[in-house]
Enzyme design. Structure first.
Site, PDB file in Angstrom:
ATOM      1  N   HIS A   6       0.826  -1.212   0.000  1.00  0.00           N
ATOM      2  CA  HIS A   6       0.000   0.000   0.000  1.00  0.00           C
ATOM      3  C   HIS A   6       0.860   1.263   0.000  1.00  0.00           C
ATOM      4  O   HIS A   6       1.245   1.765   1.053  1.00  0.00           O
ATOM      5  CB  HIS A   6      -0.906  -0.033   1.247  1.00  0.00           C
ATOM      6  CG  HIS A   6      -1.956   1.043   1.277  1.00  0.00           C
ATOM      7  ND1 HIS A   6      -2.924   1.106   2.256  1.00  0.00           N
ATOM      8  CD2 HIS A   6      -2.195   2.104   0.471  1.00  0.00           C
ATOM      9  CE1 HIS A   6      -3.697   2.157   2.050  1.00  0.00           C
ATOM     10  NE2 HIS A   6      -3.282   2.785   0.975  1.00  0.00           N
ATOM     11  N   GLU A 285       1.238   2.653   3.697  1.00  0.00           N
ATOM     12  CA  GLU A 285       0.648   3.852   3.100  1.00  0.00           C
ATOM     13  C   GLU A 285       1.653   4.996   3.086  1.00  0.00           C
ATOM     14  O   GLU A 285       1.271   6.170   3.061  1.00  0.00           O
ATOM     15  CB  GLU A 285      -0.630   4.251   3.848  1.00  0.00           C
ATOM     16  CG  GLU A 285      -1.645   4.957   2.973  1.00  0.00           C
ATOM     17  CD  GLU A 285      -2.923   5.331   3.735  1.00  0.00           C
ATOM     18  OE1 GLU A 285      -2.997   5.024   4.927  1.00  0.00           O
ATOM     19  OE2 GLU A 285      -3.817   5.932   3.128  1.00  0.00           O
TER      20      GLU A 285
END
Lengths: 354, 354
Positions: A6, A285
């Protein structure tokens, strides 16, 4: 190897944002709409954006490869219309493709879809195909709320999504359930809308027969699955109460996976004790929702590898699954790429505790 | 003593639901609207509903007293209009008052507010005052989304809420942030809308100066605070990134509290390690969101006292805070009532582990 499932191109040169602003400013005024060719970003600019940002942090944190997609908050499916969303998605995905070609060992592409509120998800199939079959991407981000916080489109289990799901299965790629920014003042983007979308999507799956219809469809729910692990008992309890099709929560786990974008050690450690390890994919992320360092530790909040490294409850085999094997299993096209490159799924770095 | 801060009258006689249906069916047809006096529920019916339901489980689980409010999912602020919401709230609160008068040792009232989408929250002040000052209630439930899942009203930090907050402070009562049912097919009520509202409300508080304006205003966020404890690091990180008014997450903790409606032991144990113990109030939402027994253990999912009892990390003092003292501190009118009854805040049952 350490695969981060991610990552977004949050360090993209600002010229792309200027292009997007011009595009949105020219809605209904086609004569002034910018062309894709108006955006000129050189390879050197891309290298600088990556080498000083995502790649630097990937190396510093001990990562090897990131599944890389356009900035989630900038997908902006609620802005413009289907046509602008299509052009914007192509442009954004093309840029990801260039990054992945410049740094083939470190980044593999995941695409944005040209969704638009009220528009059939089937209309995204052409861009999905292009990204997977022509650009070599291995997955997509799928927005469960293209309205940007008003949730006016049907749930992910509605049959209007089925043509897109058929294509995901045919291409053998998973979708990460990922909203874009919120235009609803009730919902902060990364602090509420992201997390709520993850939770809502999981509950939609729990209520449905979706995976009876698509036994090979796979979703990754980011941000640790929103509230789901914390409320695992609530979801287990609710799963037994669905009168129409009662099924234990565990029935979802062949199709639904969770990343580790949870930004404190206790949360990650808790997650690894509640969610089966086969369903956990390392993700950070990075560089994204929370960019700063924890003043208590001096480390980045989103350096989730540190938290996993510190989980003494995880065996070497567990770590191998979370950091590599699960992601290769959920993203078979990534696995094929790595095998072709000479790295079998059996290769493994010894996890290092710090 | 063991105080459950979160209970709803989910076992109310079905005649109340029939009355409500008639009321909603008569919208725009005042001649056929039912009167409050049309609803006849005898004391025996109320006793049967409570003795076979909430009181039975309270006793079986070792509780002493429950803060008791109308069924959250039936508040239905999105149904009807301001006038129907007002009458429905009065009726629902009156019924809670009767239960509390029948069982004064076991139940203390918390009211529903007559909210309605697009209507000024100030219009709820009259019913709030009536419930606190005339009926002897000690708090209220405040719906952060009267639209029922479309979030079309302003966030809780908007100044339109301020008159109601002034009254909460003047009356010295807290509000539990609690949505009603969802009419949005994207959100299951207890599985998504409840949890998402908790998370969204916390993030609204984090972004605001609300508690600078109202240093004595107190909110209880139910269901363990939604996703907040699991993402405590995300919220800590985001709290440092608010450029306009950066403040550490901890600055909220004089005003924001969390109940323990988390339906598995690992979740409750995790919560007690992440959230300061002074901010945790025992709650079960019994009989409510998840009514069944865990087939793995044979115990009710929502028997959250069992989970707390099993937390070996909690000291006797910690348990006393969670089970009694925190709730008496956050609900001073409850404390005053108990003191008048002869139970000082220092009285305490020894927690029993099972």
């Amino acid at each position: 190897m350490i695969i981060d499932c991610h990552g977004h191109f949050t360090t993209a040169p600002k010229t792309i944002h200027e292009w997007r602003r011009k595009q949105l400013d020219s809605i209904g005024d086609a004569a002034h709409a910018p062309k894709k060719s108006d955006l000129v970003i050189t390879d050197d600019e891309l290298r600088a954006a990556i080498e000083g940002g995502q790649l630097k942090q990937q190396r510093e944190r001990g990562g090897d490869l990131t599944l890389f997609s356009p900035i989630a908050g900038q997908m902006g499916h609620h802005l413009g219309n289907e046509q602008t969303s299509t052009v914007w998605s192509e442009l954004s995905n093309d840029l990801i493709c260039r990054v992945c070609e410049l740094f083939p060992d470190n980044f593999v592409g995941v695409c944005q879809l040209p969704q638009s509120p009220g528009v059939a998800p089937a209309n995204c199939i052409a861009e999905l195909r292009r990204c997977i079959e022509q650009l070599g991407f291995v997955g997509c981000n799928l927005n469960p709320d293209p309205s940007g916080g008003y949730w006016t489109d049907p749930p992910l289990t509605d049959r209007s999504w089925y043509p897109l799901y058929e294509e995901l299965v045919r291409l053998n790629v998973p979708a990460m359930v990922h909203v874009s920014s919120s235009c609803n003042p009730c919902f902060h983007g990364t602090g509420a809308h992201y997390i709520n979308a993850d939770t809502a999507a999981f509950m939609q799956f729990l209520l449905s027969d979706l995976f009876k219809d698509f036994p090979d469809l796979r979703f990754v729910i980011p941000h640790g699955g929103g509230a789901v692990p914390f409320h695992w008992g609530r979801y287990r309890g609710l799963s037994f109460e669905q009168r129409a099709q009662p099924q234990p929560l565990e029935a979802l786990l062949a199709n639904v996976f969770f990343d580790t974008c949870v930004y404190h050690y206790p949360g990650v450690e808790f997650m690894t004790r509640v969610v089966p390890v086969d369903n956990i994919l390392f993700g950070s992320e990075m560089i994204g929702a929370v960019k700063g360092r924890d003043p208590n530790t001096g480390y980045f909040f989103d350096d989730t590898k540190r938290y996993l490294d510190a989980c003494t409850n995880l065996s070497t085999e567990d770590r191998y699954k979370i950091f590599e094997a699960n992601t290769r299993r959920v993203y078979p096209r990534l696995d094929a790429r790595l095998r072709a490159r000479g790295g079998s799924a059996g290769q493994q770095k010894q996890p290092v505790l710090d």
